[in-house]
Motif scaffolding. Structure first.
Motif, mmCIF file in Angstrom:
data_model
loop_
_atom_site.group_PDB
_atom_site.id
_atom_site.type_symbol
_atom_site.label_atom_id
_atom_site.label_comp_id
_atom_site.label_asym_id
_atom_site.label_seq_id
_atom_site.Cartn_x
_atom_site.Cartn_y
_atom_site.Cartn_z
ATOM 1 N N MET A 1 0.890 -1.241 -0.076
ATOM 2 C CA MET A 1 -0.229 0.160 -0.011
ATOM 3 C C MET A 1 1.048 1.024 0.091
ATOM 4 S SD MET A 1 -2.866 1.025 2.892
ATOM 5 C CE MET A 1 -1.744 1.387 4.233
ATOM 6 N N PRO A 2 0.842 2.162 -1.024
ATOM 7 C CA PRO A 2 1.553 3.469 -1.043
ATOM 8 C C PRO A 2 0.878 4.239 0.172
ATOM 9 C CG PRO A 2 0.645 3.039 -3.138
ATOM 10 C CD PRO A 2 0.028 2.008 -2.014
ATOM 11 N N VAL A 3 1.875 5.027 0.752
ATOM 12 C CA VAL A 3 1.381 6.093 1.631
ATOM 13 C C VAL A 3 1.988 7.393 1.396
ATOM 14 C CG1 VAL A 3 1.342 6.686 4.057
ATOM 15 C CG2 VAL A 3 1.152 4.140 3.488
ATOM 16 N N HIS A 4 1.115 8.314 1.518
ATOM 17 C CA HIS A 4 1.626 9.727 1.151
ATOM 18 C C HIS A 4 1.677 10.473 2.580
ATOM 19 C CE1 HIS A 4 2.523 13.089 -1.133
ATOM 20 N NE2 HIS A 4 1.566 13.955 -0.607
ATOM 21 N N VAL A 5 2.821 11.385 2.723
ATOM 22 C CA VAL A 5 2.828 11.970 4.113
ATOM 23 C C VAL A 5 3.056 13.449 3.561
ATOM 24 C CG1 VAL A 5 4.604 12.477 5.677
ATOM 25 C CG2 VAL A 5 4.276 10.108 5.080
ATOM 26 N N ALA A 18 10.724 8.083 8.220
ATOM 27 C CA ALA A 18 11.410 7.108 8.946
ATOM 28 C C ALA A 18 10.611 6.079 9.715
ATOM 29 C CB ALA A 18 12.282 7.948 10.255
ATOM 30 N N MET A 19 9.400 6.445 10.238
ATOM 31 C CA MET A 19 8.388 5.315 10.775
ATOM 32 C C MET A 19 7.915 4.579 9.691
ATOM 33 S SD MET A 19 6.334 7.211 13.989
ATOM 34 C CE MET A 19 6.505 8.690 13.797
ATOM 35 N N ARG A 23 8.258 -0.206 6.025
ATOM 36 C CA ARG A 23 7.050 -1.084 5.816
ATOM 37 C C ARG A 23 6.292 -0.530 4.550
ATOM 38 N NH1 ARG A 23 3.188 -3.631 9.064
ATOM 39 N NH2 ARG A 23 4.787 -3.970 10.671
ATOM 40 N N TYR A 24 6.419 0.635 4.156
ATOM 41 C CA TYR A 24 5.604 1.058 3.007
ATOM 42 C C TYR A 24 6.269 1.995 2.117
ATOM 43 C CZ TYR A 24 1.525 0.039 5.921
ATOM 44 O OH TYR A 24 0.634 -0.421 6.801
ATOM 45 N N ALA A 25 5.870 1.983 0.810
ATOM 46 C CA ALA A 25 6.388 2.905 -0.229
ATOM 47 C C ALA A 25 5.895 4.216 -0.004
ATOM 48 C CB ALA A 25 5.872 2.539 -1.542
ATOM 49 N N VAL A 26 6.786 5.440 0.387
ATOM 50 C CA VAL A 26 6.303 6.553 0.901
ATOM 51 C C VAL A 26 6.695 7.570 0.002
ATOM 52 C CG1 VAL A 26 6.632 8.321 2.814
ATOM 53 C CG2 VAL A 26 6.798 5.596 3.320
ATOM 54 N N THR A 27 5.521 8.523 -0.165
ATOM 55 C CA THR A 27 5.748 9.810 -0.803
ATOM 56 C C THR A 27 5.467 10.775 -0.092
ATOM 57 O OG1 THR A 27 3.272 9.860 -1.764
ATOM 58 C CG2 THR A 27 5.361 8.749 -3.181
ATOM 59 N N SER A 28 6.106 12.091 -0.122
ATOM 60 C CA SER A 28 5.737 13.073 0.605
ATOM 61 C C SER A 28 5.824 14.437 0.161
ATOM 62 C CB SER A 28 6.938 12.735 1.927
ATOM 63 O OG SER A 28 8.216 13.312 1.283
ATOM 64 N N GLU A 29 5.388 15.419 1.001
ATOM 65 C CA GLU A 29 5.315 16.728 0.507
ATOM 66 C C GLU A 29 5.329 17.696 1.765
ATOM 67 O OE1 GLU A 29 1.572 18.699 -1.501
ATOM 68 O OE2 GLU A 29 0.850 16.486 -1.167
ATOM 69 N N VAL A 97 -2.810 11.091 18.662
ATOM 70 C CA VAL A 97 -2.093 12.195 19.242
ATOM 71 C C VAL A 97 -0.694 12.129 19.668
ATOM 72 C CG1 VAL A 97 -2.600 13.690 21.349
ATOM 73 C CG2 VAL A 97 -4.683 12.802 20.303
ATOM 74 N N ASN A 98 0.225 13.212 19.425
ATOM 75 C CA ASN A 98 1.643 12.884 19.798
ATOM 76 C C ASN A 98 1.685 12.531 21.317
ATOM 77 O OD1 ASN A 98 3.262 12.911 17.491
ATOM 78 N ND2 ASN A 98 2.683 15.005 17.060
ATOM 79 N N PRO A 99 2.656 11.781 21.864
ATOM 80 C CA PRO A 99 3.852 11.227 20.958
ATOM 81 C C PRO A 99 3.137 10.120 20.209
ATOM 82 C CG PRO A 99 4.117 10.809 23.315
ATOM 83 C CD PRO A 99 2.788 11.852 23.115
ATOM 84 N N VAL A 100 3.383 10.018 18.837
ATOM 85 C CA VAL A 100 3.117 8.782 17.989
ATOM 86 C C VAL A 100 4.145 7.994 17.781
ATOM 87 C CG1 VAL A 100 2.139 7.946 16.085
ATOM 88 C CG2 VAL A 100 1.093 9.851 17.355
ATOM 89 N N ASN A 101 4.353 6.702 18.394
ATOM 90 C CA ASN A 101 5.420 5.846 18.072
ATOM 91 C C ASN A 101 5.006 4.866 16.541
ATOM 92 O OD1 ASN A 101 3.703 3.740 18.825
ATOM 93 N ND2 ASN A 101 4.614 3.659 20.724
ATOM 94 N N GLN A 102 6.190 4.217 16.305
ATOM 95 C CA GLN A 102 5.870 3.603 14.968
ATOM 96 C C GLN A 102 5.048 2.560 15.025
ATOM 97 O OE1 GLN A 102 9.497 1.151 13.830
ATOM 98 N NE2 GLN A 102 8.989 1.674 11.586
ATOM 99 N N ALA A 103 4.852 1.656 16.336
ATOM 100 C CA ALA A 103 3.939 0.617 16.167
ATOM 101 C C ALA A 103 2.583 1.133 16.197
ATOM 102 C CB ALA A 103 4.220 -0.235 17.726
ATOM 103 N N GLY A 104 2.239 2.469 16.833
ATOM 104 C CA GLY A 104 1.037 3.155 16.880
ATOM 105 C C GLY A 104 0.608 3.387 15.703
ATOM 106 N N LEU A 105 1.556 4.172 14.913
ATOM 107 C CA LEU A 105 1.315 4.604 13.383
ATOM 108 C C LEU A 105 1.024 3.461 12.596
ATOM 109 C CD1 LEU A 105 0.850 7.041 11.418
ATOM 110 C CD2 LEU A 105 3.222 6.842 11.028
ATOM 111 N N LEU A 106 1.641 2.433 12.502
ATOM 112 C CA LEU A 106 1.594 1.334 11.579
ATOM 113 C C LEU A 106 0.059 0.571 12.097
ATOM 114 C CD1 LEU A 106 5.099 -0.296 11.453
ATOM 115 C CD2 LEU A 106 3.908 1.486 9.851
ATOM 116 N N ALA A 107 -0.210 0.530 13.280
ATOM 117 C CA ALA A 107 -1.342 -0.220 13.808
ATOM 118 C C ALA A 107 -2.678 0.475 13.083
ATOM 119 C CB ALA A 107 -1.635 -0.205 15.137
ATOM 120 N N ALA A 108 -2.451 2.000 13.078
ATOM 121 C CA ALA A 108 -3.670 2.666 12.518
ATOM 122 C C ALA A 108 -3.680 2.310 11.206
ATOM 123 C CB ALA A 108 -3.447 4.225 12.772
ATOM 124 N N LEU A 109 -2.614 2.189 10.280
ATOM 125 C CA LEU A 109 -2.711 2.068 8.734
ATOM 126 C C LEU A 109 -3.269 0.830 8.478
ATOM 127 C CD1 LEU A 109 0.615 4.027 8.068
ATOM 128 C CD2 LEU A 109 -1.703 4.479 6.916
#
Ligand SMILES: [Fe+2]
Ligand SMILES: [Fe+2]
Length: 349
Positions: A1-5, A18-19, A23-29, A97-109
């Motif tokens: 799944m591509p993720v845009h940041v 970095a987080m 796991r994902y193909a990331v694009t950002s702006e 809500v911050n602080p968000v760690n990698q595990a929390g962010l990946l779980a949300a995705l």
């Protein structure tokens, strides 16, 4: 799944990349960039200071281009109610809500229930109605919090869109779409609205009553804007003090809506009395059967059913059959023939 940041600072962008990159193909702006390059992403993750007016304007513009992205996760700095509401009003489907760690962010995705079978992508009308409903609810809650005028007509327009969607695609599509894409109080209000409309349609009530039902349902929990999120979204049982705080929401909703020219006396009555029971054990006025209108009786059944089948990340979703059995067990409290008539809505529509 591509993720845009999307982030409002270079550091924010780098931290999110970095987080996600393992796991994902990331694009950002950067939010200040003028061209959104989200491409075919399935998810967008946004971190930005929502106190900054420029950020909000830029996000509005960005999300005009990103509305098709299925998951839209916002990361905010403080669990302040206004920022959460603002994030949802901007199109978030999930707020962290911050602080968000990698595990929390990946779980949300990760999709919380991949086994769901209905393809909502093939039902744009349902998605559009749900987004319109959530946006109207978010701006109403925001207005209550900031003491501004409540935009009654947007809520009614969204309610009408929801009614069209239910009539066209049925209740099951609505329940799946809303539970998949919306959270917390907005998810609840959207579920109640769809269920109340479908209940009205199944009973064959006149069009004017369907309109009363979706309006009452859209506004019914507006008083929850006054309840802290820590209580409203608390996983598990509430203590006595928290319970009595929650029980202030029907009267609080009544207070914010009374005097508003767009709100009829029936809607106001439904907002105040949707937690009353026929046996007098409800709140805030301990009304008895004869004082509870038909609209309120329909709304109350829809409200309880919606609360039971809500999707929350911390508990499994209750099957519709089990939720209906609970309604049937509330014999003295709800109107028996209405609960019987609700069977079709609960189980098969
Ligand atoms: Fe309520
Ligand atoms: Fe409710």
């Amino acid at each position: 799944m591509p993720v845009h940041v999307v982030a409002d600072t270079v550091t924010g962008l780098a931290d999110l990349r970095a987080m996600l990159e393992p796991r994902y193909a990331v694009t950002s702006e950067l939010l200040s960039d003028t061209n959104t390059r989200c491409g075919e992403s399935d998810a967008v993750v946004v971190t930005a200071d929502l106190r900054a007016v420029d950020n909000i304007a830029a996000l509005r513009e960005t999300f005009g281009n990103l509305g098709h992205v299925r998951k839209r996760i916002f990361i905010i700095d403080q669990k302040a109610r206004l920022f959460t509401v603002q994030a949802y009003a901007l199109g978030a489907t999930r707020v962290l809500v911050n602080p968000v760690n990698q595990a929390g962010l990946l779980a949300a995705l990760v999709d919380s229930n991949p086994a769901r079978t209905i393809s909502t992508e093939s039902l744009p009308c349902v998605r559009k109605a749900a987004t319109a409903g959530a946006t109207a609810l978010a701006s109403m809650f925001s207005a209550v919090l900031s003491g501004k005028a409540i935009d009654v007509s947007s809520a009614k327009v969204a309610g009408n869109q929801i009614a069209d969607s239910i009539a066209e695609d049925g209740l099951s599509s609505w329940l799946e779409t809303v539970r998949r894409h919306h959270e917390s109080t907005y998810q609840h209000c959207l579920l109640v609205t769809g269920i109340a409309v479908d209940f009205g349609l199944s009973l064959g009530v006149p069009k004017a009553d369907v309109e009363r039902l979706y309006s009452a349902a859209m506004f019914h929990d507006i008083g929850k804007a006054k309840i802290p999120l820590a209580v409203l979204d608390k996983p598990g049982r509430l203590d006595a003090q928290e319970r009595s705080l929650i029980e202030t929401h029907p009267a609080a909703g009544y207070d914010v809506l009374k005097g508003n020219a767009g709100i009829s006396p029936e809607i106001l009555d439904a907002v105040r009395h949707h937690h009353e029971y026929l046996d007098g054990s409800g709140y805030p006025d301990a009304l008895c059967a004869e004082s509870i209108s038909d609209i309120v009786r329909i709304l109350t059944i829809s409200d309880i059913f919606a609360a039971l089948i809500e999707h929350r990340h911390y508990k499994p979703t209750m099957p519709r059959e089990q939720a209906y059995e609970i309604l049937r067990s509330m014999e003295e409290k709800l109107e028996k023939p209405l609960v019987a008539a609700f069977r079709d809505v609960a189980l098969s529509r």
